[in-house]
Motif scaffolding. Structure first.
Motif, short mmCIF file in Angstrom:
data_model
loop_
_atom_site.label_atom_id
_atom_site.label_comp_id
_atom_site.label_asym_id
_atom_site.label_seq_id
_atom_site.Cartn_x
_atom_site.Cartn_y
_atom_site.Cartn_z
N ARG A 27 0.85 -1.19 0.00
CA ARG A 27 0.00 0.00 0.00
C ARG A 27 0.89 1.25 0.00
O ARG A 27 1.80 1.38 0.81
CB ARG A 27 -0.90 0.01 1.24
CG ARG A 27 -1.86 1.17 1.33
CD ARG A 27 -3.04 1.01 0.43
NE ARG A 27 -3.79 -0.22 0.70
CZ ARG A 27 -4.77 -0.65 -0.09
NH1 ARG A 27 -5.11 0.04 -1.17
NH2 ARG A 27 -5.39 -1.77 0.20
N LYS A 28 0.61 2.14 -0.92
CA LYS A 28 1.38 3.39 -1.01
C LYS A 28 0.77 4.46 -0.09
O LYS A 28 -0.35 4.32 0.38
CB LYS A 28 1.41 3.88 -2.45
CG LYS A 28 2.10 2.91 -3.40
CD LYS A 28 2.33 3.51 -4.77
CE LYS A 28 1.05 3.70 -5.55
NZ LYS A 28 1.32 4.12 -6.96
N ALA A 29 1.54 5.50 0.14
CA ALA A 29 1.06 6.58 1.01
C ALA A 29 -0.21 7.22 0.47
O ALA A 29 -1.06 7.69 1.23
CB ALA A 29 2.15 7.64 1.17
N SER A 30 -0.38 7.18 -0.84
CA SER A 30 -1.57 7.76 -1.46
C SER A 30 -2.83 6.94 -1.21
O SER A 30 -3.94 7.41 -1.45
CB SER A 30 -1.35 7.89 -2.97
OG SER A 30 -1.27 6.59 -3.56
#
Length: 437
Positions: free
Chosen positions: A165-168
């Motif tokens: 999971r990315k920060a976005s």
């Protein structure tokens, strides 16, 4: 240090039907009813919802509503209205493809937060909808074993951290962590990798139904829960001993696979009430339709028209089990009934329960029957009936379930976040990882 408690009996109920009927006031009625029943089951801490399935509408109406909705989509819908209860979809290994099913099951496990399971069946009907004839049972189970091994290999091959999971809030995928299985077998060629993120549970829980010779061998080797029809205690003991013998020979760990029965119970408040309910139930039987249902239980190739209801079946009518191509386990049960000399009327009554374990009694008497099998070590999971039935639901929720809890036989709360935890299955280990190549 306290000793760990024994694993309790796990409970399932049938997943409610969510389709729209022609006389519904609005198209959402079926879904709302199904959601209400699923939530009621979860409030009672039922371990899972179970879907049966057929791949045809039975022209004689013998199968009731089985097959009127696609199990995986129905359970995906119910997963959004529940949070803890398990979701068991019946799927045909004869008329599905393992790669496609692996994607569907993996997605169901994601959308449900780790509550997916599938019940592998080889199907005894529906071939007319798939452009071919029905293979013999040995071929169907050989295909099923290869099918299950491929699905598991696809689930096992990908690295747990293949998706991040990315920060976005979006995800990133590392293609190098998705691994091929390069399977080439008798029935399937599947390269892989599975292009769905690794599952919350690792794998969906594996149920399997089938009690013919070939079916028992597949269940012993590959299933985590085997669904079997065992109407008598003695038959259940013999089945459990043989299943576990074969499981040990296949290198399975202690206690696997679990054994599941469907408990066709009629609940009454007293002996008089039970007698009344049974009399009313039997009075509703259409004995002409019952002849067709019994013939179906005996393989579907005999004609019972005109035979006297109060006489046994002629021995010459009884089929040889090995010559039957559909549901041999069920044929074995009803052939044994007929060989005991039961009259046709009684056989038709038994056919209403389709060979399953059937008991009528008070909540205490039904709890006695369940406890006997559980204490004997021949019952791990049971399907209970009555939810959604106005005549039985109150007796189930306020009678049988409280009695089972009082005896410490069933869980009073969910034990974990996923279905494996709530079934108390042993953790998947390296020994469980299989190669389908």
């Amino acid at each position: 240090m306290a000793l760990p408690r024994p694993r309790r009996l796990k409970t399932l109920v049938g997943a409610p039907t969510l389709v729209t009927a022609a006389n519904d006031a609005d198209p959402g009625h079926g879904l709302r009813r199904a959601v209400a029943l699923a939530r009621k089951a979860e409030a009672e801490r039922i371990t899972g919802l179970f879907t049966a399935d057929l791949l045809q509408i039975d022209p004689a109406g013998l199968a009731g509503t089985a097959g009127v909705q696609e199990p995986l989509i129905a359970l995906a819908a119910l997963s959004q209205a529940t949070s803890r209860i398990g979701l068991v979809a019946t799927v045909s290994t004869t008329f599905q493809h393992p790669f496609n099913l692996a994607r569907q099951l993996a997605t169901l496990d994601h959308v449900s937060g780790g509550r997916a399971a599938w019940n592998a069946v080889t199907s005894s009907v529906g071939e007319e909808n798939f452009g071919g004839s029905l293979p013999d049972p040995e071929t169907r189970y050989d295909r099923a074993a290869e099918f299950i091994a491929i699905v598991n290999a696809l689930f096992d091959a990908n690295a747990r951290d293949a998706v991040a999971r990315k920060a976005s809030g979006a995800i990133s995928v590392d293609p190098a962590k998705f691994h091929r299985i390069d399977h080439r077998g008798r029935h399937f060629t599947v390269a892989g990798p599975l292009n769905v993120a690794p599952l919350p549970q690792g794998r969906p829980v594996q149920f399997q139904a089938g009690q013919s010779e070939a079916g028992v061998s597949v269940g012993a080797a590959l299933a985590e829960v085997v669904y079997t029809s065992q109407p008598s205690f003695e038959g259940a003991v013999a089945f459990a001993a043989e299943l576990r013998r074969r499981a040990a020979a296949s290198g399975r760990g202690p206690g696997l696979p679990f054994i599941m029965n469907s408990f066709h119970c009629l609940i009454g408040e007293s002996e008089a009430d039970i007698g009344r309910r049974l009399a009313e139930k039997h009075a509703r039987i259409d004995y002409d339709q019952g002849r067709l249902k019994l013939a179906d239980m005996l393989g579907g190739e005999i004609d019972l028209t005109g035979l006297p209801l109060d006489a046994p079946l002629p021995a010459s009518l009884l089929p040889e089990v090995t010559r039957i191509n559909r549901r041999r386990g069920r044929v074995e049960i009803f052939r044994r009934y007929a060989e005991q000399g039961l009259p046709l009327r009684r056989l038709i009554i038994e056919a209403q329960e389709t060979g399953h374990w059937s008991v009528a009694g008070t909540p205490e008497q039904l709890a006695d029957a369940l406890e006997e099998r559980y204490r004997a070590g021949i019952l791990d999971v049971v399907t209970l009936h009555g939810l959604g039935n106005p005549d039985q639901e109150d007796l189930l929720i306020n009678g049988l379930l409280p009695e089972l809890r009082r005896r410490g036989l069933i869980d009073t709360d969910y034990l974990g976040a996923d279905f494996r935890s709530n079934l108390e299955l042993p953790p998947l280990t390296g020994a469980d990882r299989v190669s389908a190549a």
